[in-house]
Scaffold this motif. Structure first.
Motif, PDB file in Angstrom:
ATOM      1  N   SER A   1      30.535  15.065  -6.340  1.00 38.23           N
ATOM      2  CA  SER A   1      29.647  14.515  -5.316  1.00 38.23           C
ATOM      3  C   SER A   1      30.145  14.929  -3.944  1.00 38.23           C
ATOM      4  O   SER A   1      31.354  15.066  -3.732  1.00 38.23           O
ATOM      5  N   PHE A   2      29.209  15.074  -3.008  1.00 39.43           N
ATOM      6  CA  PHE A   2      29.583  15.532  -1.679  1.00 39.43           C
ATOM      7  C   PHE A   2      28.828  14.754  -0.606  1.00 39.43           C
ATOM      8  O   PHE A   2      27.677  14.354  -0.791  1.00 39.43           O
ATOM      9  N   ARG A   3      29.493  14.554   0.516  1.00 43.96           N
ATOM     10  CA  ARG A   3      28.861  13.969   1.688  1.00 43.96           C
ATOM     11  C   ARG A   3      27.982  15.060   2.308  1.00 43.96           C
ATOM     12  O   ARG A   3      28.481  16.151   2.633  1.00 43.96           O
ATOM     13  N   THR A   4      26.713  14.798   2.462  1.00 46.75           N
ATOM     14  CA  THR A   4      25.816  15.842   2.968  1.00 46.75           C
ATOM     15  C   THR A   4      26.163  16.242   4.396  1.00 46.75           C
ATOM     16  O   THR A   4      25.937  17.387   4.796  1.00 46.75           O
ATOM     17  N   GLN A   5      26.735  15.340   5.161  1.00 52.59           N
ATOM     18  CA  GLN A   5      27.205  15.682   6.502  1.00 52.59           C
ATOM     19  C   GLN A   5      28.294  16.743   6.434  1.00 52.59           C
ATOM     20  O   GLN A   5      28.379  17.640   7.278  1.00 52.59           O
ATOM     21  N   ALA A   6      29.151  16.653   5.410  1.00 55.01           N
ATOM     22  CA  ALA A   6      30.227  17.630   5.248  1.00 55.01           C
ATOM     23  C   ALA A   6      29.679  18.987   4.813  1.00 55.01           C
ATOM     24  O   ALA A   6      30.156  20.041   5.245  1.00 55.01           O
ATOM     25  N   ILE A   7      28.676  18.971   3.962  1.00 54.99           N
ATOM     26  CA  ILE A   7      28.111  20.220   3.452  1.00 54.99           C
ATOM     27  C   ILE A   7      27.467  21.024   4.570  1.00 54.99           C
ATOM     28  O   ILE A   7      27.666  22.236   4.688  1.00 54.99           O
ATOM     29  N   GLY A   8      26.679  20.367   5.413  1.00 55.50           N
ATOM     30  CA  GLY A   8      25.963  21.093   6.454  1.00 55.50           C
ATOM     31  C   GLY A   8      25.068  22.152   5.854  1.00 55.50           C
ATOM     32  O   GLY A   8      24.233  21.876   4.986  1.00 55.50           O
ATOM     33  N   LYS A   9      25.279  23.402   6.239  1.00 60.50           N
ATOM     34  CA  LYS A   9      24.485  24.524   5.712  1.00 60.50           C
ATOM     35  C   LYS A   9      25.217  25.300   4.617  1.00 60.50           C
ATOM     36  O   LYS A   9      24.755  26.360   4.209  1.00 60.50           O
ATOM     37  N   LEU A  10      26.327  24.759   4.161  1.00 61.36           N
ATOM     38  CA  LEU A  10      27.097  25.423   3.120  1.00 61.36           C
ATOM     39  C   LEU A  10      26.276  25.531   1.831  1.00 61.36           C
ATOM     40  O   LEU A  10      25.588  24.586   1.441  1.00 61.36           O
ATOM     41  N   GLN A  11      26.370  26.690   1.173  1.00 60.44           N
ATOM     42  CA  GLN A  11      25.711  26.898  -0.103  1.00 60.44           C
ATOM     43  C   GLN A  11      26.726  27.359  -1.140  1.00 60.44           C
ATOM     44  O   GLN A  11      27.841  27.761  -0.813  1.00 60.44           O
ATOM     45  N   PHE A  12      26.328  27.302  -2.399  1.00 60.02           N
ATOM     46  CA  PHE A  12      27.167  27.826  -3.462  1.00 60.02           C
ATOM     47  C   PHE A  12      27.149  29.349  -3.399  1.00 60.02           C
ATOM     48  O   PHE A  12      26.135  29.965  -3.081  1.00 60.02           O
ATOM     49  N   ASP A  13      28.293  29.946  -3.700  1.00 56.49           N
ATOM     50  CA  ASP A  13      28.530  31.372  -3.484  1.00 56.49           C
ATOM     51  C   ASP A  13      27.670  32.227  -4.415  1.00 56.49           C
ATOM     52  O   ASP A  13      27.823  32.187  -5.640  1.00 56.49           O
ATOM     53  N   GLN A  14      26.783  33.009  -3.827  1.00 61.26           N
ATOM     54  CA  GLN A  14      25.865  33.826  -4.611  1.00 61.26           C
ATOM     55  C   GLN A  14      26.528  35.069  -5.207  1.00 61.26           C
ATOM     56  O   GLN A  14      25.887  35.809  -5.965  1.00 61.26           O
ATOM     57  N   ARG A  15      27.789  35.303  -4.894  1.00 64.30           N
ATOM     58  CA  ARG A  15      28.506  36.423  -5.500  1.00 64.30           C
ATOM     59  C   ARG A  15      29.013  36.097  -6.899  1.00 64.30           C
ATOM     60  O   ARG A  15      29.511  36.987  -7.605  1.00 64.30           O
ATOM     61  N   MET A  16      28.909  34.840  -7.311  1.00 61.32           N
ATOM     62  CA  MET A  16      29.379  34.461  -8.634  1.00 61.32           C
ATOM     63  C   MET A  16      28.534  35.157  -9.701  1.00 61.32           C
ATOM     64  O   MET A  16      27.303  35.123  -9.656  1.00 61.32           O
ATOM     65  N   ARG A  17      29.205  35.755 -10.679  1.00 59.36           N
ATOM     66  CA  ARG A  17      28.503  36.514 -11.711  1.00 59.36           C
ATOM     67  C   ARG A  17      28.269  35.677 -12.956  1.00 59.36           C
ATOM     68  O   ARG A  17      29.004  34.734 -13.242  1.00 59.36           O
ATOM     69  N   GLY A  18      27.236  36.074 -13.708  1.00 58.09           N
ATOM     70  CA  GLY A  18      26.830  35.356 -14.901  1.00 58.09           C
ATOM     71  C   GLY A  18      25.358  35.050 -14.819  1.00 58.09           C
ATOM     72  O   GLY A  18      24.813  34.882 -13.720  1.00 58.09           O
ATOM     73  N   THR A  19      24.709  34.959 -15.950  1.00 51.61           N
ATOM     74  CA  THR A  19      23.271  34.681 -15.952  1.00 51.61           C
ATOM     75  C   THR A  19      22.971  33.225 -16.257  1.00 51.61           C
ATOM     76  O   THR A  19      21.803  32.844 -16.342  1.00 51.61           O
ATOM     77  N   GLY A  20      24.024  32.417 -16.423  1.00 51.22           N
ATOM     78  CA  GLY A  20      23.817  31.007 -16.727  1.00 51.22           C
ATOM     79  C   GLY A  20      24.866  30.136 -16.074  1.00 51.22           C
ATOM     80  O   GLY A  20      24.712  29.662 -14.961  1.00 51.22           O
ATOM     81  N   ALA A  21      25.994  29.952 -16.776  1.00 54.55           N
ATOM     82  CA  ALA A  21      27.008  29.000 -16.317  1.00 54.55           C
ATOM     83  C   ALA A  21      27.693  29.428 -15.013  1.00 54.55           C
ATOM     84  O   ALA A  21      28.028  28.598 -14.192  1.00 54.55           O
ATOM     85  N   GLN A  22      27.966  30.707 -14.829  1.00 56.69           N
ATOM     86  CA  GLN A  22      28.641  31.225 -13.628  1.00 56.69           C
ATOM     87  C   GLN A  22      29.918  30.427 -13.336  1.00 56.69           C
ATOM     88  O   GLN A  22      30.041  29.725 -12.339  1.00 56.69           O
ATOM     89  N   VAL A  23      30.870  30.574 -14.236  1.00 53.84           N
ATOM     90  CA  VAL A  23      32.113  29.798 -14.219  1.00 53.84           C
ATOM     91  C   VAL A  23      32.849  29.957 -12.885  1.00 53.84           C
ATOM     92  O   VAL A  23      32.904  31.040 -12.313  1.00 53.84           O
ATOM     93  N   HIS A  24      33.398  28.859 -12.398  1.00 51.54           N
ATOM     94  CA  HIS A  24      34.172  28.746 -11.157  1.00 51.54           C
ATOM     95  C   HIS A  24      33.293  28.673  -9.907  1.00 51.54           C
ATOM     96  O   HIS A  24      33.822  28.760  -8.792  1.00 51.54           O
ATOM     97  N   PHE A  25      31.995  28.465 -10.059  1.00 50.43           N
ATOM     98  CA  PHE A  25      31.132  28.353  -8.876  1.00 50.43           C
ATOM     99  C   PHE A  25      31.539  27.184  -7.985  1.00 50.43           C
ATOM    100  O   PHE A  25      31.360  27.237  -6.765  1.00 50.43           O
ATOM    101  N   GLU A  26      32.088  26.126  -8.582  1.00 52.72           N
ATOM    102  CA  GLU A  26      32.446  24.948  -7.792  1.00 52.72           C
ATOM    103  C   GLU A  26      33.715  25.143  -6.972  1.00 52.72           C
ATOM    104  O   GLU A  26      33.921  24.463  -5.971  1.00 52.72           O
ATOM    105  N   MET A  27      34.572  26.088  -7.388  1.00 47.50           N
ATOM    106  CA  MET A  27      35.827  26.306  -6.661  1.00 47.50           C
ATOM    107  C   MET A  27      35.585  26.746  -5.225  1.00 47.50           C
ATOM    108  O   MET A  27      36.205  26.239  -4.290  1.00 47.50           O
ATOM    109  N   ALA A  28      34.710  27.744  -5.045  1.00 49.40           N
ATOM    110  CA  ALA A  28      34.454  28.259  -3.699  1.00 49.40           C
ATOM    111  C   ALA A  28      33.916  27.159  -2.800  1.00 49.40           C
ATOM    112  O   ALA A  28      34.256  27.075  -1.608  1.00 49.40           O
ATOM    113  N   PHE A  29      33.094  26.281  -3.348  1.00 50.69           N
ATOM    114  CA  PHE A  29      32.455  25.209  -2.580  1.00 50.69           C
ATOM    115  C   PHE A  29      33.484  24.195  -2.107  1.00 50.69           C
ATOM    116  O   PHE A  29      33.539  23.839  -0.924  1.00 50.69           O
ATOM    117  N   THR A  30      34.343  23.728  -3.028  1.00 49.34           N
ATOM    118  CA  THR A  30      35.322  22.706  -2.646  1.00 49.34           C
ATOM    119  C   THR A  30      36.404  23.297  -1.737  1.00 49.34           C
ATOM    120  O   THR A  30      36.883  22.618  -0.823  1.00 49.34           O
TER     121      THR A  30
END
Length: 322
Positions: free
Chosen positions: A166-195
């Protein structure tokens, strides 16, 4: 604080039913529930057309691109709550999930992210092990997960797990999940770049084992089939980890990470030591695992360098502080 729950889903209507049913009985009611559905997912669309959203302000978002990153970014654009809580369609949050999440954010205005334990169900059995070290990044780049085994008091961590974060939306701002993550489904480690991005901006990331969901790992409809080795899935996993860590670590720690990753590695991302370790028990398949891992490291390095070169030439903007 208003709570938004964000759920990406794909072709798992029975799992989604269990998830939504769990959200309907939260002790702190959901203010907005967003389900992100692929445009071609007729099974889920049919299910949603018949689902009775009692006590659940349900909203659907359509996505045309494959992968969890595209789904979550599409969902983030529709969030209206003060807190956005993300879970998987094959999870069922405990009834006090949102109540405990909200309590953390209300207690400390410096908290940007909160995660917790996912109790993994394997048929009739539940993984009930215990571990006090959870969600930590070691200085040389090894990431310790163990979110499904965490015990103890709430504490600061480096990484959360996608099924329960869960995230505070004020903290997120315009941050997005990294679109460089590879995979056609799960895209493992997508949450690491965000946190990691939230950490670099000065926000606290908290793990509390009592913020819990039941997790029923379901079938995936991509190359990553969880327990079965797939060369493409392995290369994608290692690529994603490499991209994230090269961006997050300091120059000296990057060098240490690359040496450790190639020489040692882990049971999921082979280095030479792991190749020697598992050869007696796994046979020649370890050759494919090592090749896939080294390929992922190289491709991750290339992806990182591509971004640096484009930033230097002005093609891409430099990362800004949130």
């Amino acid at each position: 604080m208003r709570n938004t729950v964000l759920i990406p889903t794909y072709r798992r209507p029975q799992d989604l039913l269990r998830c939504l049913s769990a959200l309907q009985v939260q002790t702190k009611p959901v203010d907005q529930a967003i389900v992100v559905v692929r445009d071609t997912d007729t099974e889920t669309w049919q299910f949603l057309s018949q689902f009775s959203p009692y006590n659940l302000p349900l909203q659907t978002v359509t996505v045309t691109q494959p992968g969890v990153v595209a789904a979550l970014n599409a969902g983030l654009a529709a969030v209206t709550g003060d807190i956005v809580s993300i879970t998987d369609d094959d999870a069922a949050p405990h009834p006090d999930w949102l109540q405990k999440i909200t309590a953390h954010f209300q207690t400390d205005g410096c908290i940007g992210g909160v995660g917790g334990r996912d109790w993994v169900h394997r048929g009739e059995n539940i993984e009930d092990g215990s571990c006090s070290i959870v969600g930590r990044l070691q200085w040389f780049g090894r990431v310790i997960g163990n979110h499904h085994l965490g015990i103890g008091e709430p504490r600061e961590v480096d990484v959360l797990k996608g099924v329960n974060m869960s995230f505070r939306t004020q903290a997120i701002g315009k941050l997005q999940f990294d679109q460089r993550m590879r995979g056609t489904g799960a895209q493992v480690h997508f949450e690491m770049a965000f946190t990691f991005a939230l950490q670099r901006a000065g926000w606290k990331i908290i793990y509390d084992p009592r913020v819990a969901v039941d997790h029923y790992p379901a079938q995936r409809f991509d190359e990553d089939q969880r327990q079965n080795f797939n060369e493409i899935a392995c290369t994608n996993l290692v690529h994603n980890e490499t991209v994230v860590l090269l961006e997050h670590l300091s120059p000296l720690r990057r060098i240490a990470f690359l040496f450790w990753a190639i020489l040692v590695g882990t049971k999921d991302c082979f280095g030479l030591v792991q190749w020697l370790r598992f050869f007696p028990s796994q046979g020649t398949i370890v050759n494919k695992k090592l090749q896939a891992s080294l390929r992922g490291r190289w491709q991750g390095w290339q992806t990182n360098q591509f971004k640096i070169q484009n930033q230097a030439s002005g093609t891409l903007p430099y990362p800004h502080k949130i």
